[in-house]
Design a protein around this motif. Structure first.
Motif: not given
Length: 318
Positions: A48-50, A79-80, A86-91
């Protein structure tokens, strides 16, 4: 397995964990699943991205900025949680699209409006039946105590302790319970209703205090429908940001009027507000301050108190 299906599983796991912790997530759950459907429709793959979050936040029919801001805030805790899988997730950062706490101005009822509401309820159909007495008493109780409508409708007969002049509210918002002391006039009104209810429904087995003419517990939509009927008959025009006066505005009115009485009686507001917060079932005093509104009478009294304070300061330092 596609990433969107994995994302759906993560949302379901997240909701299950949060609900086991006591969070209901009635609105957040459907919104998170709507986010997953949006990601699927866009063909999104990967973390998940911004960018994905912002596109979903803006994909709404509402033109109000707060709507998009609230959508982002729903995704922040999820997202947290998702970052551990999924470490690439953007919060998204806090307040990325602005504040989510816009406070619509409520309708503050005048004493004349409350009186008119109860008189109109007394004349609901069927004339001479239980329904008019039920709604006159219910709306009167809300005006006299500032209770939430949900709390009043959940009252059971054993919760209405008229000999002690008390109501017991059990497992209300935030799972809190409390006792509500009643004014003698409120006790008398509840006694009249209790007598009328038992005359109309001597064989009723439902434990709820407020009953329909059929002997069943009232539902929130029953009360909303009756209130809408009365509002139309009275021809009320909203004084505030909502399209029409609401039942919940009786709670705002009660809290604002308490503050007005304190100012008029020279009571220290900072001390009294803590007791009021407990009385109306708030977890924090700040929640009670949230309900206070700048009605003209309150502003006039506050202005007079400030003028006296300013004169005292001027006399001390000529």
């Amino acid at each position: 397995m596609s990433y969107s299906r994995t994302l759906t599983g993560h949302v379901q796991d997240y909701l299950r964990v949060k609900r086991q912790m006591g969070f209901e997530l009635r609105s957040q759950g459907p919104q998170l699943l709507a986010f997953v459907r949006f990601a699927e429709h866009c063909g999104h793959r990967g973390p998940v991205t911004l960018d994905l979050i912002l596109r979903w936040a803006s994909d709404t029919h509402s033109e109000r900025p707060i709507t998009a801001a609230k959508r982002v805030e729903v995704l922040r805790p999820f997202t947290r949680y998702l970052q551990q899988y999924a470490p690439g997730t953007e919060v998204p950062p806090p307040r990325m699209l602005g504040s989510t706490h816009h406070r619509p101005v409520p309708h503050i009822y005048s004493d004349e409006e409350v009186d008119a509401l109860l008189i109109a309820a007394r004349h609901l159909s069927p004339r001479g039946g239980l329904r008019p007495a039920t709604y006159e008493t219910l709306f009167g109780l809300l005006a006299a105590t500032g209770m939430r409508i949900s709390e009043a409708l959940r009252l059971e007969r054993s919760d209405v302790m008229l000999e002690q002049g008390m109501l017991r509210v059990r497992n209300s918002k935030f799972k809190k319970s409390r006792l509500i002391p009643l004014h003698a006039t409120t006790v008398a009104a509840l006694q009249r209703y209790e007598h009328a209810r038992d005359q109309f429904l001597p064989l009723a087995t439902d434990d709820n205090f407020f009953l329909s003419g059929w002997g069943c517990a009232l539902k929130i939509w029953n009360a909303e429908d009756a209130f809408s009927t009365l509002r139309r008959r009275l021809g009320w025009v909203a004084r505030g940001d909502h399209s029409a006066p609401r039942i919940h505005d009786l709670r705002h009115t009660f809290i604002s009027n308490c503050l007005l009485r304190w100012y008029r009686r020279q009571i220290k507001v900072d001390n009294a507000i803590a007791a009021l917060s407990t009385y109306v079932g708030h977890v924090r005093v700040t929640d009670t301050y949230w309900y206070i509104n700048t009605i003209p009478q309150l502003m006039a009294v506050a202005s007079q108190r400030f003028e006296r304070y300013a004169r005292e300061i001027a006399n001390e330092h000529p």
